[in-house]
Design an enzyme around this catalytic site. Sequence first.
Site, mmCIF file in Angstrom:
data_model
loop_
_atom_site.group_PDB
_atom_site.id
_atom_site.type_symbol
_atom_site.label_atom_id
_atom_site.label_comp_id
_atom_site.label_asym_id
_atom_site.label_seq_id
_atom_site.Cartn_x
_atom_site.Cartn_y
_atom_site.Cartn_z
ATOM 1 N N LYS A 274 44.314 19.714 -6.424
ATOM 2 C CA LYS A 274 43.237 18.784 -6.754
ATOM 3 C C LYS A 274 43.820 17.455 -7.224
ATOM 4 C CE LYS A 274 40.129 20.525 -9.310
ATOM 5 N NZ LYS A 274 39.207 21.012 -10.345
ATOM 6 N N GLY B 272 39.182 17.937 -21.370
ATOM 7 C CA GLY B 272 38.103 18.899 -21.626
ATOM 8 C C GLY B 272 37.890 19.844 -20.454
ATOM 9 N N ASP B 273 37.113 20.872 -20.686
ATOM 10 C CA ASP B 273 36.647 21.818 -19.652
ATOM 11 C C ASP B 273 35.508 22.584 -20.316
ATOM 12 O OD1 ASP B 273 37.308 22.987 -16.879
ATOM 13 O OD2 ASP B 273 37.178 24.789 -18.087
ATOM 14 N N GLN C 54 44.586 23.175 -9.842
ATOM 15 C CA GLN C 54 44.723 21.811 -10.357
ATOM 16 C C GLN C 54 45.870 21.061 -9.661
ATOM 17 O OE1 GLN C 54 42.574 21.339 -13.409
ATOM 18 N NE2 GLN C 54 42.714 19.226 -12.736
ATOM 19 N N THR D 15 32.838 13.792 -13.329
ATOM 20 C CA THR D 15 32.905 14.955 -12.439
ATOM 21 C C THR D 15 31.593 15.102 -11.667
ATOM 22 O OG1 THR D 15 34.382 15.976 -14.043
ATOM 23 C CG2 THR D 15 33.533 17.390 -12.310
ATOM 24 N N LYS E 203 48.639 17.913 -15.882
ATOM 25 C CA LYS E 203 47.325 17.393 -16.269
ATOM 26 C C LYS E 203 46.306 18.447 -15.923
ATOM 27 C CE LYS E 203 44.565 13.956 -17.427
ATOM 28 N NZ LYS E 203 44.154 14.817 -18.562
ATOM 29 N N LYS F 126 46.890 23.711 -17.035
ATOM 30 C CA LYS F 126 45.587 24.116 -17.592
ATOM 31 C C LYS F 126 45.842 24.866 -18.882
ATOM 32 C CE LYS F 126 41.130 24.079 -16.791
ATOM 33 N NZ LYS F 126 40.294 23.037 -16.156
ATOM 34 N N SER G 76 40.231 10.854 -15.575
ATOM 35 C CA SER G 76 41.166 11.092 -16.676
ATOM 36 C C SER G 76 42.463 10.323 -16.429
ATOM 37 C CB SER G 76 41.486 12.583 -16.809
ATOM 38 O OG SER G 76 40.519 13.230 -17.585
HETATM 39 P P1 NDP Z 1 30.353 22.909 -20.133
HETATM 40 O O1 NDP Z 1 30.887 23.809 -21.168
HETATM 41 O O2 NDP Z 1 29.907 21.538 -20.481
HETATM 42 O O3 NDP Z 1 29.151 23.618 -19.363
HETATM 43 C C1 NDP Z 1 29.312 24.844 -18.714
HETATM 44 C C2 NDP Z 1 27.961 25.291 -18.191
HETATM 45 O O4 NDP Z 1 28.145 26.459 -17.397
HETATM 46 C C3 NDP Z 1 27.006 25.672 -19.304
HETATM 47 O O5 NDP Z 1 25.687 25.470 -18.879
HETATM 48 C C4 NDP Z 1 27.323 27.165 -19.479
HETATM 49 O O6 NDP Z 1 26.261 27.912 -20.051
HETATM 50 C C5 NDP Z 1 27.536 27.587 -18.035
HETATM 51 N N1 NDP Z 1 28.453 28.737 -17.992
HETATM 52 C C6 NDP Z 1 29.693 28.807 -18.541
HETATM 53 N N2 NDP Z 1 30.211 30.020 -18.340
HETATM 54 C C7 NDP Z 1 29.289 30.720 -17.668
HETATM 55 C C8 NDP Z 1 29.235 32.042 -17.163
HETATM 56 N N3 NDP Z 1 30.263 32.895 -17.328
HETATM 57 N N4 NDP Z 1 28.111 32.420 -16.504
HETATM 58 C C9 NDP Z 1 27.075 31.564 -16.324
HETATM 59 N N5 NDP Z 1 27.071 30.301 -16.796
HETATM 60 C C10 NDP Z 1 28.157 29.893 -17.449
HETATM 61 O O7 NDP Z 1 31.505 22.856 -18.994
HETATM 62 P P2 NDP Z 1 31.694 21.821 -17.813
HETATM 63 O O8 NDP Z 1 30.382 21.336 -17.331
HETATM 64 O O9 NDP Z 1 32.728 20.852 -18.232
HETATM 65 O O10 NDP Z 1 32.382 22.742 -16.691
HETATM 66 C C11 NDP Z 1 31.623 23.445 -15.706
HETATM 67 C C12 NDP Z 1 32.542 23.809 -14.539
HETATM 68 O O11 NDP Z 1 33.078 22.607 -13.964
HETATM 69 C C13 NDP Z 1 33.755 24.658 -14.895
HETATM 70 O O12 NDP Z 1 34.057 25.493 -13.807
HETATM 71 C C14 NDP Z 1 34.859 23.633 -15.069
HETATM 72 O O13 NDP Z 1 36.133 24.188 -14.896
HETATM 73 C C15 NDP Z 1 34.499 22.686 -13.937
HETATM 74 N N6 NDP Z 1 35.067 21.349 -14.069
HETATM 75 C C16 NDP Z 1 34.820 20.549 -15.172
HETATM 76 C C17 NDP Z 1 35.329 19.284 -15.236
HETATM 77 C C18 NDP Z 1 34.997 18.362 -16.356
HETATM 78 O O14 NDP Z 1 35.349 17.180 -16.238
HETATM 79 N N7 NDP Z 1 34.319 18.783 -17.388
HETATM 80 C C19 NDP Z 1 36.237 18.767 -14.191
HETATM 81 C C20 NDP Z 1 36.372 19.642 -13.043
HETATM 82 C C21 NDP Z 1 35.832 20.884 -13.032
HETATM 83 P P3 NDP Z 1 26.370 28.325 -21.618
HETATM 84 O O15 NDP Z 1 26.119 27.068 -22.365
HETATM 85 O O16 NDP Z 1 25.314 29.352 -21.770
HETATM 86 O O17 NDP Z 1 27.755 28.867 -21.794
#
Ligand code: NDP
Length: 449
Positions: free
Chosen positions: A116, A167-168, A113, A211, A92, A128, A380
């Site tokens: 976690k 998603g991610d 993961q 999250t 997962k 992943k 999830s």
């Molecule tokens: P989204 O795609 O919804 O949002 C990502 C955010 O981070 C955007 O604002 C994006 O900006 C910014 N970002 C992405 N890459 C970079 C970078 N290289 N430098 C600076 N800013 C960056 O993703 P999520 O919110 O889902 O995920 C965010 C984090 O949380 C990740 O690390 C993910 O692995 C982790 N996570 C997510 C979960 C989930 O349920 N969604 C669960 C557990 C962890 P821009 O739009 O400009 O790219």
Amino acid sequence: MFQSEYLKKVYAGVEARNPGEKEFLQAVREVLESLEPVVAANPKLQEQGVLERIVEPERQIFFRVSWVDDKGQVQVNRGYRVQFNSAIGPYKGGIRLHPSVNASVIKFLGFEQIFKNSLTGLPIGGGKGGSDFDPKGKSDLEIMRFCQSFMTELAKHIGADTDVPAGDIGTGAREIGYMYGQYKRLRNEFTGVLTGKGLTYGGSLARKEATGFGLCYFVDEMLRCMKGESFKGKIAVISGSGNVAIYANQKATELGAKVVAMSDSNGYVYDPNGIDLAVVKQIKEVERGRIKEYAARVKGAEYHEGCSGIWTIKCDIALPCATQNEINEESAKTLVKNGVIAVGEGANMPSTPEAIATFQNAGVLFAPAKASNAGGVATSALEMSQNSQRLSWTFEEVDAKLKNIMVNIFHNAYNAAEKYGMKGNLVAGANIAGFEKVADAMLAQGIAY
Ligand code: NDP
């Protein structure tokens, strides 16, 4: 550095087998370092080669994803799925769509993961996936064609009882919908093979929020138990403006904090009056625009180019919710100088090892990602349960289960750290608590000859 010769040998093997994979090596090193006292107390781990096995993915699938863009031109991306460990349940973990995706990034995420998912207390293994495809600037049709092509190969390797992606970064409800539609077409079955689905076809209420909400539940419990504090009256800074950041903002605000800054990969906005989340949701969730536009719409807000500047803003609570290694030592030192009392990781591995050491040495409460952002995958797993039962629970039911899970994760991590003489070190505690259950299951299931 490692004290144990066994851990030294295991890590040297990982370095030799995965040269140049810096994110993966960083994640492995952190976990192995925390396990020193566990390895010393349990000789069976070495006798049965548990650590050599746990650092090697059970299966890695790399594949070509070709699709046709709106100009009729053929585009080729690379797809990944790493099925890391299935000792306690089906693989997962999410699917990341971002140009920075490579084998190292997917392996670090898959490795994290494992622990976690174990911490959630639910029966899910670690995996992943992703692609170096960049969804930014693509039309809906281009996204659909990419997702369909990606799933055409991925469908051969996943299943509701085998591997359940989610998603991610870059993979939200739209992408999950296109992938699910393609899976169903190929397999002619309506199963819970993906999570993060839309509410009309098997998604769970509160998954979108999980999250970010879960992060705040964890940080709130940490503040309460370790400092007699709460979010009330605190100034918070949250990086990112995606799924995790938006719902972390919503819950932190509900719990009484004022969130004054958010960002995206171009820059950050500072709003001393507190970020108006409805404006951020309109820009990010509806228009798919840039955070810069916030400053143009809200009086008194400022926009600054570049991401790392967000950590120079004075705050009590910092919640990095964008991406890996976004807080380095220098940013950590600035946060400490400005009086930060707690850092909660919403993103995966957002703090470098030097930044974590800076926080811990300064006595800042530090919530590591694999514990504090586990709310997404936990919910999830609750979506998988609802799919199996063919039932839907209310928002309140799911949210209550999520809160309970996050509070339990905090206490399990806290107690594991204390048990091994590292009281208050939640990084070590989360690694140990997550590891013990997986190791036990691996020992029970034997070695395949
Ligand atoms: P989204 O795609 O919804 O949002 C990502 C955010 O981070 C955007 O604002 C994006 O900006 C910014 N970002 C992405 N890459 C970079 C970078 N290289 N430098 C600076 N800013 C960056 O993703 P999520 O919110 O889902 O995920 C965010 C984090 O949380 C990740 O690390 C993910 O692995 C982790 N996570 C997510 C979960 C989930 O349920 N969604 C669960 C557990 C962890 P821009 O739009 O400009 O790219």
